[in-house]
Scaffold this active site. Structure first.
Site, PDB file in Angstrom:
ATOM      1  N   ARG A  66       0.835  -1.203   0.000  1.00  0.00           N
ATOM      2  CA  ARG A  66       0.000   0.000   0.000  1.00  0.00           C
ATOM      3  C   ARG A  66       0.875   1.262   0.000  1.00  0.00           C
ATOM      4  O   ARG A  66       0.543   2.256  -0.658  1.00  0.00           O
ATOM      5  CB  ARG A  66      -0.915  -0.019   1.222  1.00  0.00           C
ATOM      6  CG  ARG A  66      -1.968   1.079   1.218  1.00  0.00           C
ATOM      7  CD  ARG A  66      -3.060   0.829   2.219  1.00  0.00           C
ATOM      8  NE  ARG A  66      -4.008   1.928   2.226  1.00  0.00           N
ATOM      9  CZ  ARG A  66      -4.329   2.645   3.285  1.00  0.00           C
ATOM     10  NH1 ARG A  66      -3.764   2.381   4.458  1.00  0.00           N
ATOM     11  NH2 ARG A  66      -5.200   3.623   3.211  1.00  0.00           N
ATOM     12  N   HIS A  70       0.699   4.443  -2.701  1.00  0.00           N
ATOM     13  CA  HIS A  70       0.446   5.813  -2.271  1.00  0.00           C
ATOM     14  C   HIS A  70       1.631   6.720  -2.577  1.00  0.00           C
ATOM     15  O   HIS A  70       1.448   7.932  -2.731  1.00  0.00           O
ATOM     16  CB  HIS A  70       0.127   5.840  -0.775  1.00  0.00           C
ATOM     17  CG  HIS A  70      -1.275   5.442  -0.459  1.00  0.00           C
ATOM     18  ND1 HIS A  70      -2.150   6.235   0.234  1.00  0.00           N
ATOM     19  CD2 HIS A  70      -1.974   4.318  -0.776  1.00  0.00           C
ATOM     20  CE1 HIS A  70      -3.315   5.620   0.350  1.00  0.00           C
ATOM     21  NE2 HIS A  70      -3.228   4.451  -0.257  1.00  0.00           N
ATOM     22  N   ASN A  98      -3.891   9.253   3.740  1.00  0.00           N
ATOM     23  CA  ASN A  98      -2.699   8.514   4.163  1.00  0.00           C
ATOM     24  C   ASN A  98      -2.628   8.238   5.657  1.00  0.00           C
ATOM     25  O   ASN A  98      -1.664   7.623   6.132  1.00  0.00           O
ATOM     26  CB  ASN A  98      -1.430   9.285   3.752  1.00  0.00           C
ATOM     27  CG  ASN A  98      -1.195   9.254   2.256  1.00  0.00           C
ATOM     28  OD1 ASN A  98      -1.608   8.324   1.568  1.00  0.00           O
ATOM     29  ND2 ASN A  98      -0.544  10.280   1.752  1.00  0.00           N
ATOM     30  N   HIS A 195      -5.770  -5.667  -3.549  1.00  0.00           N
ATOM     31  CA  HIS A 195      -6.657  -5.799  -2.390  1.00  0.00           C
ATOM     32  C   HIS A 195      -6.893  -7.261  -2.031  1.00  0.00           C
ATOM     33  O   HIS A 195      -7.753  -7.564  -1.211  1.00  0.00           O
ATOM     34  CB  HIS A 195      -7.989  -5.100  -2.668  1.00  0.00           C
ATOM     35  CG  HIS A 195      -7.882  -3.607  -2.678  1.00  0.00           C
ATOM     36  ND1 HIS A 195      -8.915  -2.783  -3.072  1.00  0.00           N
ATOM     37  CD2 HIS A 195      -6.855  -2.781  -2.337  1.00  0.00           C
ATOM     38  CE1 HIS A 195      -8.530  -1.519  -2.974  1.00  0.00           C
ATOM     39  NE2 HIS A 195      -7.277  -1.501  -2.531  1.00  0.00           N
TER      40      HIS A 195
END
Length: 357
Positions: A66, A70, A98, A195
């Site tokens: 993740r 980001h 975040n 995911h």
């Protein structure tokens, strides 16, 4: 059966190697083995250190996966997401999209090991993309080659963090957000396959379970039995009343639960809720076809003809998904990178090396 699995794995490795010939990084200064002379142990140090951490805490894999998304989605793969706030500069970590990021301490551990071996050589940006590749492998996903030679940004970009995809986005918004970073519809479906692993807090999907879109009903795209399971995990007996538009699209931030007897950790759902080893990608895409997507943004992939077609293909062909996921992760990892004289190599991933800051 084992022999068959080894053959498939070998073919995937060969296929990924061939991708190097067809997918050039976004900057020609990136190389497949950039540190072959300056720090030949770099990738092994990252791999072995991450493995030690993973053996104690398996949540490190989805956390770092993740983190790299980001980072790369905001101004490119430059490790800007790792920077702490200073009196001169804000931090991407402090922005709403975040605030639930984890894994920064694990990055610190890996960086410390690299500095012990090759001081001031390996950038935090390269560390992050290589660690993300290793995290995919640990989670049961495919190995893929990673070009290196990135430099670290000396700035943070908190304002751009709000362009990150939201777990509450509907399908057109999701496609538009990914398209703004150069990803096709197919690649969007593929990337969301990340995911397949990790934990998701109830606050990101809870409004799907009760008063969805201004109604008194749950999200109609959610399987009723699965919705009941999610409700039992979240253990909320009351949802804070809120003013909602008549639109069914949950574009606003999720409302917090007002009543719960569970801790934050307990009020989370495993993305791989059938257990580790259930198949990276398999459970995710098959679950979407059964109305068991935990996040609204995921379940929305079945709402469009083209996206639903890719969901069906990936649900029935894990080898195809692994090949495509490897390819799109290579593309993501080479997005808008800093190389050469641009940027710097931080010795501490949390702070820039320049005395200006």
């Amino acid at each position: 059966m084992k022999h068959h699995g080894k053959i498939i794995h070998l073919l995937l490795l060969i296929g990924c190697s061939l991708l190097i010939s067809f997918i050039s990084p976004s900057d020609s200064s990136l190389e497949y083995d950039y540190y072959r002379e300056s720090c030949p142990q770099a990738q092994q140090v990252i791999r072995s250190t991450l493995r030690r951490i993973y053996d104690r805490n398996s949540t490190v894999a989805p956390a770092i996966l993740r983190l790299v998304f980001h980072d790369c989605f905001v101004q490119g793969c430059d490790a800007s997401v790792l920077l702490d706030r200073t009196v001169f500069m804000g931090s991407e970590k402090d922005t709403l999209p975040n605030q639930s990021l984890r894994g920064f301490d694990h990055i610190d551990i890996i960086k410390s090991e690299l500095e012990n071996v090759c001081p001031g050589v390996v950038s935090c940006a390269d560390l992050l993309v290589v660690a993300a590749r290793e995290s995919v492998v640990l989670a049961g996903g495919p190995f893929y080659p990673v070009h290196t030679g990135r430099k670290d940004s000396d700035h943070s970009f908190p304002e751009i963090s709000y362009e990150l995809p939201s777990p509450l986005d509907d399908l057109p918004t999701t496609i538009a957000r990914f398209a703004s970073r150069g990803f096709t519809v197919k690649e969007t479906v593929t990337l969301l396959g990340a995911h397949s692993t990790g934990m998701i807090h109830c606050k990101f999907f809870e409004r799907r379970l009760y008063k969805f879109g201004g109604t008194d009903q749950p999200d109609p795209s959610l399987d009723p039995e699965f919705a009941e399971l999610l409700r039992s995990v979240c253990n909320s007996t009351q949802i804070q009343s809120q003013s909602e538009s008549s639109s069914a699209s949950p574009s606003a931030s999720p409302s917090p639960s007002t009543t719960s007897t569970k801790s934050d950790e307990e009020r989370s759902m495993k993305m791989d809720y059938e257990g580790r080893g259930s198949g990276f990608g398999i459970l995710y895409y098959r679950g979407l076809l059964q109305g068991k997507g935990i996040l609204f943004v995921d379940q929305q992939l079945t709402a469009g003809e083209e996206t639903a077609s890719w969901v069906r293909q990936y649900a029935s062909d894990v080898s195809m998904f692994h090949k495509d996921f490897a390819q799109v992760m290579m593309k993501l990892s080479s997005t808008q990178v800093l190389t050469g004289l641009s940027g710097e190599v931080r010795t501490n991933c949390r702070e820039v090396s320049s005395s200006l800051w």
